[in-house]
Design a protein around this motif. Sequence first.
Motif, PDB file in Angstrom:
ATOM      1  N   ILE A 127      19.365  50.609  51.470  1.00  0.00           N
ATOM      2  CA  ILE A 127      18.765  51.724  50.616  1.00  0.00           C
ATOM      3  C   ILE A 127      17.365  51.914  51.151  1.00  0.00           C
ATOM      4  O   ILE A 127      16.870  52.855  51.286  1.00  0.00           O
ATOM      5  CB  ILE A 127      18.733  51.046  49.144  1.00  0.00           C
ATOM      6  N   ARG A 128      16.804  50.821  51.758  1.00  0.00           N
ATOM      7  CA  ARG A 128      15.248  51.171  52.226  1.00  0.00           C
ATOM      8  C   ARG A 128      15.355  52.051  53.510  1.00  0.00           C
ATOM      9  O   ARG A 128      14.647  52.906  53.660  1.00  0.00           O
ATOM     10  CB  ARG A 128      14.808  49.633  52.601  1.00  0.00           C
ATOM     11  N   VAL A 145      15.553  56.297  42.828  1.00  0.00           N
ATOM     12  CA  VAL A 145      15.118  55.358  43.761  1.00  0.00           C
ATOM     13  C   VAL A 145      13.784  54.763  43.906  1.00  0.00           C
ATOM     14  O   VAL A 145      13.418  53.599  44.364  1.00  0.00           O
ATOM     15  CB  VAL A 145      15.598  56.016  45.407  1.00  0.00           C
ATOM     16  N   ASP A 146      12.951  55.799  43.451  1.00  0.00           N
ATOM     17  CA  ASP A 146      11.511  55.305  43.627  1.00  0.00           C
ATOM     18  C   ASP A 146      11.320  53.859  42.850  1.00  0.00           C
ATOM     19  O   ASP A 146      10.690  52.986  43.174  1.00  0.00           O
ATOM     20  CB  ASP A 146      10.430  56.280  42.901  1.00  0.00           C
ATOM     21  N   GLU A 192      19.605  59.159  48.031  1.00  0.00           N
ATOM     22  CA  GLU A 192      19.173  60.095  47.257  1.00  0.00           C
ATOM     23  C   GLU A 192      20.189  61.359  47.117  1.00  0.00           C
ATOM     24  O   GLU A 192      20.459  61.752  46.056  1.00  0.00           O
ATOM     25  CB  GLU A 192      17.636  60.576  47.461  1.00  0.00           C
ATOM     26  N   ARG A 232      17.214  55.914  52.743  1.00  0.00           N
ATOM     27  CA  ARG A 232      16.750  56.275  51.202  1.00  0.00           C
ATOM     28  C   ARG A 232      17.107  57.640  50.941  1.00  0.00           C
ATOM     29  O   ARG A 232      17.655  58.138  50.088  1.00  0.00           O
ATOM     30  CB  ARG A 232      15.150  56.271  51.257  1.00  0.00           C
ATOM     31  N   LEU A 251      12.858  51.087  44.470  1.00  0.00           N
ATOM     32  CA  LEU A 251      12.097  50.646  45.475  1.00  0.00           C
ATOM     33  C   LEU A 251      10.767  49.711  45.201  1.00  0.00           C
ATOM     34  O   LEU A 251      10.447  49.041  45.853  1.00  0.00           O
ATOM     35  CB  LEU A 251      11.941  51.617  46.696  1.00  0.00           C
TER      36      LEU A 251
END
Length: 423
Positions: free
Chosen positions: A7-8, A27-28, A15, A11, A31
């Motif tokens: 995911i990092r 996602v913000d 999304e 990203r 994370l």
Amino acid sequence: MLGLDFIRAERAAVEKAIEAKAVDLNVDELLSLDAEVRRLKTEIEALRAQRNTISARFKDVAPDERAELGRQAKEAGARAGELESELGEKDGALKSLLMRVPNIPWDGAPIGPDETFNTVVRQEGVVPKFDFEPLDHVALIEQNDWADLSRIVQVSGSRQYCLKGRLALLETKLMGWALERITEGGFTPITVPSMAREQAFLNQGQFPGHKEETYEMPADEQWLAGTAEVALTSLHSGEIIEGDKLPILYAGYSPCFRREAGSAGKDVRGLLRVHQFVKVEQYVVCDADDAVSAGWHARLLELAEGMLQALEIPYQVIETSTGDMGLGKFRMNDIESWVPSLGKYRETHSCSTLHDWQARRANIRYRGSDGKVRFAHTLNNTALASPRILVPLLENHQTADGRVKLPKAMQELIGASTSEVRW
Ligand SMILES: Nc1ncnc2c1ncn2[C@@H]1O[C@H](COS(=O)(=O)NC(=O)[C@@H](N)CO)[C@@H](O)[C@H]1O
């Protein structure tokens, strides 16, 4: 579930999947929680190290310095304790967001919010042309007393049925026939319970998003599964499987229970959409290799199509859209069977590739030939589900006098002396 490292690093792809599958997830937020959790872990480790350093110095200092050192050690410990409860809170919030992260759909999936964006891949079989007014399955059943669809309502409410006479026998034989065909395909037949704990539904993906579709038994902290996929996904949970034991192939038989909470008014007549049904499920645990998964996806489809061909039911294979395939799918192909009374194809099978999305949730890992331990890939497909399959089976093979001329594969199955089956 997707790995945090993925995911990092990816990203934008995550999304894009969130948008394509119309998932409500930020996602913000995920994370920043991830960064918070990592910061807290670092701070707690530093405080623990500080406390250990102080304690280690204890024996070397003068007695009058020990009180101060003791205070510093105590303070570091107390601070670590505060941070640990904050870490617990933030880690819990992060984990519940991770359970809602969609799998990345394959790039051949039609992009769209629902089933109206699904596309037809291919059609097989010839839609029957009747030289009489065909009956629907309810009329056929009533005319031949093959089920009770009305008395049972006072016993068990709506969307329930009793099959009777040779249709009851046919259903049980169909399930045995499906189990045998999939077993011949190299799968291990296995009967699984429908009762399972909450974690099994989280592992398979039904939870957290579809709890309202699921029957709960709170006194026992158990739920009733709508598919053998739930039990089969968690059967090897927590294990590290030796690579040479893969693929694990199950033909899972189970009663299936669904509240159909979201289906009010849909398919209320007859056998298409009921609260309790039976199904033979194809389930695969294989190497975490996209090509291996794609091979099994094709094989699962082939096995299901082979059965529809033997039942001589016309069908079409559907490429499911990003919005219709559901959270965990990389790819999903439905098979829809022709229902004459509706004049359209209706879903009777659903074939899915999930890559390691389920295996991460269920913690199913294997040791590859390189010695590395990885999350496995999982796939599933319907082999046969009844009573829904009876709808196209009866309707496509009906004769002018409201009887049914079962296809050859079924005649053998029920030992019919003639091709006309009349109860
Ligand atoms: N409420 C229902 N009544 C009757 N049959 C159903 C019902 N819900 C699902 N089915 C049957 O079960 C099949 C599989 O259901 S599914 O949700 O699409 N997919 C799965 O359960 C996967 N595990 C593959 O089997 C459907 O294609 C349909 O044939």
